[in-house]
Design a protein around this motif. Structure first.
Motif, mmCIF file in Angstrom:
data_model
loop_
_atom_site.group_PDB
_atom_site.id
_atom_site.type_symbol
_atom_site.label_atom_id
_atom_site.label_comp_id
_atom_site.label_asym_id
_atom_site.label_seq_id
_atom_site.Cartn_x
_atom_site.Cartn_y
_atom_site.Cartn_z
ATOM 1 N N ALA A 88 -17.666 2.831 15.126
ATOM 2 C CA ALA A 88 -18.361 2.333 14.122
ATOM 3 C C ALA A 88 -18.950 3.139 13.106
ATOM 4 O O ALA A 88 -18.776 2.704 11.792
ATOM 5 C CB ALA A 88 -19.593 1.456 14.912
ATOM 6 N N GLY A 89 -19.319 4.239 13.394
ATOM 7 C CA GLY A 89 -19.682 5.137 12.283
ATOM 8 C C GLY A 89 -18.854 5.725 11.331
ATOM 9 O O GLY A 89 -19.038 5.578 10.044
ATOM 10 N N GLY A 95 -16.409 2.669 4.909
ATOM 11 C CA GLY A 95 -16.401 1.800 4.100
ATOM 12 C C GLY A 95 -17.559 2.204 2.868
ATOM 13 O O GLY A 95 -17.335 1.678 1.776
ATOM 14 N N LEU A 96 -18.475 2.947 2.977
ATOM 15 C CA LEU A 96 -19.291 3.382 2.248
ATOM 16 C C LEU A 96 -18.696 4.246 1.054
ATOM 17 O O LEU A 96 -18.854 4.341 0.035
ATOM 18 C CB LEU A 96 -20.478 3.965 2.788
ATOM 19 C CG LEU A 96 -21.524 3.283 3.518
ATOM 20 C CD1 LEU A 96 -22.578 4.041 4.165
ATOM 21 C CD2 LEU A 96 -22.333 2.558 2.590
ATOM 22 N N ALA A 118 -22.536 7.752 2.632
ATOM 23 C CA ALA A 118 -21.226 8.030 3.285
ATOM 24 C C ALA A 118 -20.928 9.132 3.862
ATOM 25 O O ALA A 118 -20.334 9.555 5.044
ATOM 26 C CB ALA A 118 -19.764 7.646 2.200
ATOM 27 N N SER A 119 -21.176 10.241 2.989
ATOM 28 C CA SER A 119 -20.863 11.836 3.575
ATOM 29 C C SER A 119 -21.586 12.075 4.799
ATOM 30 O O SER A 119 -21.406 12.556 5.639
ATOM 31 C CB SER A 119 -21.249 12.858 2.637
ATOM 32 O OG SER A 119 -20.547 12.573 1.379
ATOM 33 N N ALA A 120 -23.042 11.610 5.009
ATOM 34 C CA ALA A 120 -23.751 11.779 6.116
ATOM 35 C C ALA A 120 -23.313 11.119 7.468
ATOM 36 O O ALA A 120 -23.125 11.709 8.474
ATOM 37 C CB ALA A 120 -25.265 11.129 5.706
ATOM 38 N N PHE A 167 -17.448 17.510 -1.587
ATOM 39 C CA PHE A 167 -16.795 16.938 -2.658
ATOM 40 C C PHE A 167 -17.070 15.490 -3.066
ATOM 41 O O PHE A 167 -17.556 15.320 -4.223
ATOM 42 C CB PHE A 167 -15.267 16.792 -2.337
ATOM 43 C CG PHE A 167 -14.425 17.782 -2.359
ATOM 44 C CD1 PHE A 167 -14.856 19.381 -2.468
ATOM 45 C CD2 PHE A 167 -13.174 18.295 -1.770
ATOM 46 C CE1 PHE A 167 -14.418 20.468 -2.249
ATOM 47 C CE2 PHE A 167 -12.714 19.324 -1.381
ATOM 48 C CZ PHE A 167 -13.220 20.488 -1.839
ATOM 49 N N ALA A 168 -17.720 14.985 -1.956
ATOM 50 C CA ALA A 168 -18.154 13.472 -2.439
ATOM 51 C C ALA A 168 -19.468 13.676 -3.065
ATOM 52 O O ALA A 168 -19.721 12.711 -3.963
ATOM 53 C CB ALA A 168 -18.546 12.887 -0.852
ATOM 54 N N VAL A 169 -20.570 14.409 -2.659
ATOM 55 C CA VAL A 169 -21.728 14.440 -3.292
ATOM 56 C C VAL A 169 -21.607 15.052 -4.917
ATOM 57 O O VAL A 169 -22.181 14.775 -5.532
ATOM 58 C CB VAL A 169 -22.813 15.214 -2.402
ATOM 59 C CG1 VAL A 169 -23.049 14.649 -1.168
ATOM 60 C CG2 VAL A 169 -22.466 16.676 -2.183
#
Length: 449
Positions: A88-89, A95-96, A118-120, A167-169
């Motif tokens: 689920a996570g 999705g985020l 999303a990264s977390a 990279f995401a942040v």
């Protein structure tokens, strides 16, 4: 499966989610959200890439390892309580992430917080399930030579996830430090290599070391220490390249080239041993999952040296994109779909008919799947992948869109075949009398021996 091995309760749910994201990525390609004339780092392309890597390949491999790690080690996993929360996570985090890329594309200020969330979530979910798998593999590392290969893959997964979070942040604009931004730009190939070559390829090799001889009725494969050693060296070289990029990007690129060349050794050894395993098999008539995997092995053998040659020759970006397409869809996706055509009926048969052995008529495993129909769709899939890669190399947007549309339709047809197998739609009604219980589509009803 070995005596005492239980069915993983959530493996089918991981497979179902993985197939959803594969079809999502292919549908977006068919809709024209990315084309050979587009850049591979634009937000829409990153939505497709991460649907494939995290959503399809990541969930597929984790689901498979939840079932087959006990087969590799002869020991159960330390806990199953994290299986569903981590699924689920991962789905929620992905999705985020996809929403974050879309927000970046439209210039929304909400992109930063969404990408951080999303990264977390992805970091917590993927590292948690990776720790469960790694713990099980470590305890049973001496049981089979493939276990260390999968542990190497999981180590690469951890690096991939950490780099991806950075990279995401950075891409979201949360941090604007020039040094970090420059590192992110230069290290993107390393992030992709840790994920595709390190995590997914070595996990696939490790699992196949156990399963393929079992499916072929052949002798155990013997070259895993060499593959593990050369693979570990290639992974370490990639790590050195990543760190070197912080201080001297040109040095990082040279070390990356060395690692890419060295990566040829474990792949060549693996393919050579596969060839010998196929030749020495006692099951002369190949089942669909094994004959259907042959094109995947061929495309692995082509794409890896092609990448090294392209790197040495400083090829155009579309050439690298075409090679990556062959690797991701031809090798990893082709192998995954082929083996699902065996694994899903296999686990379904164990759940539905294993308890009924000796108590009434039971179908053959082959009866659960329409093999002729599935083989036709799998052939179309491979032809469409090659045509798509050729269109990318040629820079043909129209040719690519046509080919990837055919590929998407073939994938959807294979997914339907898997659902029909799971629902026992191809099985004669006489075999489904009491006390038979219809398996749920995505969940094993209870642990069974």
């Amino acid at each position: 499966m070995p005596v005492g091995t239980t069915l993983s309760r959530w493996t089918m749910a991981y497979f179902g989610a993985a197939l959803f994201f594969l079809l999502l990525a292919e549908s977006l390609l068919s809709a024209g959200l990315w084309a050979p004339s587009s850049a591979v780092a634009e937000p829409h392309a990153l939505i497709i890439v991460h649907s494939m890597t995290i959503g399809w390949l990541g969930l597929l491999m984790i689901g498979a390892l939840l079932q087959f790690t006990p087969v590799l080690t002869g020991l159960g996993l330390p806990t199953g309580r994290l299986d569903l929360p981590c699924l689920a996570g991962t789905v929620a985090g992905l999705g985020l992430l996809l929403c974050g890329f879309q927000l970046i594309d439209v210039g929304s200020a909400a992109a930063g917080p969404v990408m951080v969330a999303a990264s977390a979530v992805l970091l917590a979910s993927l590292l948690s399930i990776a720790s469960v798998l790694l713990s099980g593999l470590w305890r049973g590392r001496a049981a089979h030579a493939a276990s260390p290969l999968v542990m190497l893959a999981i180590a690469c997964l951890a690096v991939t996830v950490v780099l991806g979070s950075l990279f995401a942040v950075t891409v979201s604009g949360v941090t604007a430090t020039p040094g970090i931004s420059a590192f992110v730009v230069n290290a993107l190939p390393f992030h992709a290599s840790f994920g595709l070559a390190g995590w997914m390829t070595f996990a696939a090799i490790g699992v196949s070391y156990k399963l393929l001889p079992m499916f072929l009725l052949s002798q155990e494969m013997q070259k895993s220490p060499f593959i593990r050693g050369t693979g570990a060296f290639a992974a370490i070289t990639l790590g050195v390249a990543t760190v070197s990029t912080i201080f001297e990007p040109s040095l990082g690129q040279r070390v990356f080239l060395i690692g890419s060349l060295f990566f040829q050794l474990p792949i060549a050894a693996y393919l050579a041993e596969l060839f010998l395993t196929y030749r020495a098999r006692r099951r002369k008539a190949l089942e669909l999952n094994m004959s259907g995997s042959l094109p995947a092995f061929v495309l692995l053998g082509l794409s890896v040296p092609m990448f090294a040659v392209a790197l040495v020759g400083d090829a155009a970006p579309q050439i690298f994109a075409a090679i990556a397409y062959l690797f991701v869809f031809g090798w990893l996706t082709g192998l995954g779909l082929s083996q699902l055509l065996k694994i899903v009926p296999f686990l379904t048969w164990i759940e539905a008919f294993g308890p009924l052995l000796g108590r009434g008529p039971t179908p053959r495993l082959a009866d659960l799947l329409n093999g002729r129909r599935a083989a036709a769709w799998l052939s179309i899939f491979y032809l469409a992948v090659v045509a798509s890669a050729a269109a990318i190399a040629a820079g043909s947007d129209a040719g690519f869109r046509l080919a990837v549309t055919v590929q998407t339709l073939a994938t959807a047809a294979l997914a339907i075949e898997l659902v029909l197998a799971r629902r026992l739609a191809n099985v004669a009604p006489v075999t489904r009398g009491a006390p038979f219980q219809q398996p749920a589509l995505f969940v094993a009803a209870k642990p069974q021996r």
